[in-house]
Design an enzyme around this catalytic site. Structure first.
Site, PDB file in Angstrom:
ATOM      1  CG  ASP A 278       2.589   0.250   7.864  1.00  0.00           C
ATOM      2  OD1 ASP A 278       2.155  -0.352   6.863  1.00  0.00           O
ATOM      3  OD2 ASP A 278       1.868   0.574   8.823  1.00  0.00           O
TER       4      ASP A 278
ATOM      5  CG  HIS B 204      -0.462   0.031   2.532  1.00  0.00           C
ATOM      6  ND1 HIS B 204      -0.134   1.200   3.182  1.00  0.00           N
ATOM      7  CD2 HIS B 204      -0.206  -0.969   3.419  1.00  0.00           C
ATOM      8  CE1 HIS B 204       0.296   0.924   4.405  1.00  0.00           C
ATOM      9  NE2 HIS B 204       0.271  -0.379   4.570  1.00  0.00           N
TER      10      HIS B 204
ATOM     11  CG  HIS C 182       0.342   2.465  12.561  1.00  0.00           C
ATOM     12  ND1 HIS C 182      -0.867   1.897  12.938  1.00  0.00           N
ATOM     13  CD2 HIS C 182       0.579   2.014  11.298  1.00  0.00           C
ATOM     14  CE1 HIS C 182      -1.327   1.160  11.938  1.00  0.00           C
ATOM     15  NE2 HIS C 182      -0.457   1.209  10.935  1.00  0.00           N
TER      16      HIS C 182
ATOM     17  CD  GLU D 160      -3.274  -1.517   5.359  1.00  0.00           C
ATOM     18  OE1 GLU D 160      -3.487  -2.475   6.119  1.00  0.00           O
ATOM     19  OE2 GLU D 160      -2.662  -0.484   5.729  1.00  0.00           O
TER      20      GLU D 160
END
Length: 456
Positions: free
Chosen positions: A289, A277, A422, A323
């Site tokens: 990420d 993503h 995150h 995502e």
């Protein structure tokens, strides 16, 4: 002297040669190309440093779309195009502020609004109640929770060897905590960050509101400060907590999945998809990420093209949008595949970081799992020892399952992934070049084996 990984791999090819077509020279060339001439690390650097955070609906997300499309065009893939998708547009606004009061003294704490949270621009302050699960909310009831701020402090299980299992056990308090607490009249939620580390970084992530229940603001709190808050509550049960959030949700906007492909020479109508993503959270560069996964996926096609390998099936890279806070890109891609009658033989997703590759999980029929396990000696030769069914695949490719697609999840070592997940430290400097390249090579190997041997 120990044999090199490559020599061990070549020795293993003979074991599975009877069951599969495996060209050891081509596999060697794949690894050599990526380890010596690969572009995945340089591309990740550009994505992280020249574009940066890429939350859906943001200006940077569009910059990432434009750049990755241009990148794939520069590699002269057979086809490069955009697939339109409407995505949510949530903005964090000015940095959050939070503290708790103990003996009339303010202790500042590091927090980050959860993605999709409503704001609290005027700030809210209330007594804070610590809980570890939703059953405790029910036991306390409205009488003890109305007008309070609920503090979910269940840590990720440190005893779980697979950290993704620990994450799965803990994450419901982040996703559903605000709605569950609001049922009992709570006015805000604080959630312990989803990480195994004790550090000063709040780890954000999406929440999910029930539209029939009052929406209350929610923040993640750094684990170091979560421990301080827990100690304060134990010392003084009437401890009060203050938080101010400036976030808001704006109307949906147009964005895109970015798609490139090399057309198959024998069965072009059958597609092998590989992807990750393109969006990331807004706190950092989204290096692990999922910048790593997207750039590894592009590297798969670049490598096949560079080596002049003409695949039997169409090989397609998809950089999915949204995502993190909606999954709109993955849903749109599967919807379009169904509408157009596309045949997706297999889909592989990399969304677990750019760390040392360990293998692949499979969400497929027993017959397909059995066939892939015939290649295990080859995988073992490259230290890809974790090959098997179960363990999921990936959120973006999941919607392809009803179409009969065999799903594969790239599985790197997970022990450090949630150090960065995150959080503001998910930056390029925390990605190792060799690990990233080995992951890209592992993904290319799997694509090559599926393409040459099929899955039937």
């Amino acid at each position: 002297m120990k044999k090199s990984c490559l020599l061990v791999a070549i020795a293993c090819f003979a074991i599975s040669a009877k069951a599969s077509h495996i060209d050891s020279a081509t596999v060697s060339r794949i690894y050599d190309e990526i380890l010596e001439k690969g572009r995945v690390y340089e591309n990740l650097h550009y994505l992280c440093k020249n574009i940066g955070p890429r939350l859906s609906g943001s200006t940077n997300a569009q910059k990432a779309v434009d750049w990755t499309k241009s990148l794939m065009e520069s590699y002269a893939f057979d086809k490069v195009y955009l697939q339109e998708v409407m995505v949510p547009h949530w903005e964090r606004g000015a940095k959050e502020k939070a503290y708790f009061k103990l003996n009339n003294k303010k202790q500042l704490v590091a927090v980050a609004a959860l993605g999709g949270s409503v704001g609290a621009e005027m700030g809210i302050e209330a007594e804070v109640v610590e809980v570890y699960n939703f059953n405790q909310l029910k036991e306390l009831g409205e009488e003890k929770l109305r007008g309070k701020i609920v503090f979910f402090n269940r840590p990720m299980n440190p005893k779980a060897i697979r950290t993704f299992n620990a994450y799965g056990e803990a994450v419901n308090q982040r996703v559903q905590g605000a709605t569950e607490a609001a049922k009992y009249g709570a006015i805000g939620v604080v959630v312990r960050s989803m990480t195994t580390r004790i550090d000063e970084f709040p780890h954000t992530g999406s929440l999910r509101y029930d539209q029939s229940i009052t929406q209350i603001p929610a923040v993640a709190i750094a684990t170091k400060d979560a421990n301080l808050l827990s100690s304060a509550i134990k010392a003084q049960p009437t401890t009060r907590f203050y938080m101010k959030l400036n976030c808001k949700t704006l109307p949906d906007v147009v964005s895109y999945n970015v798609i490139g492909e090399i057309k198959g020479s024998e069965r072009p109508e059958q597609i092998i998809t590989v992807g990750g993503h393109l969006d990331s959270w807004d706190l950092a560069e989204g290096a692990h990420d999922d910048g790593a996964g997207t750039m590894q996926s592009v590297e798969v096609l670049r490598t096949l093209k560079s080596l002049g390998i003409k695949p039997k099936h169409t090989i397609r890279v998809v950089l999915f949008m949204n995502e993190e806070n909606g999954l709109r890109g993955g849903l749109k891609y599967a919807e379009n595949a169904k509408l157009t009658g596309e045949q997706h033989l297999a889909a592989i997703e990399s969304d677990s970081g750019g760390l040392t590759p360990r293998g692949f999980s499979m969400d497929a029929s027993a017959a397909i799992v059995e066939k892939v396990l015939l290649w295990k000696p080859v995988f073992d030769g490259f230290e890809l020892n974790e090959i098997g069914g179960g363990g999921g695949s990936g959120a973006d490719i999941g919607p392809l399952k009803p179409l009969g697609t065999a799903l594969f999840g790239f599985r790197p070592d997970s022990q450090r992934y949630f150090d960065f997940h995150h959080a503001a430290n998910d930056v390029f400097e925390n990605v190792n070049e060799r690990e990233l390249k080995l992951g890209a090579a592992a993904m290319t190997l799997l694509v090559y084996l599926i393409d040459q041997n099929g899955l039937n």
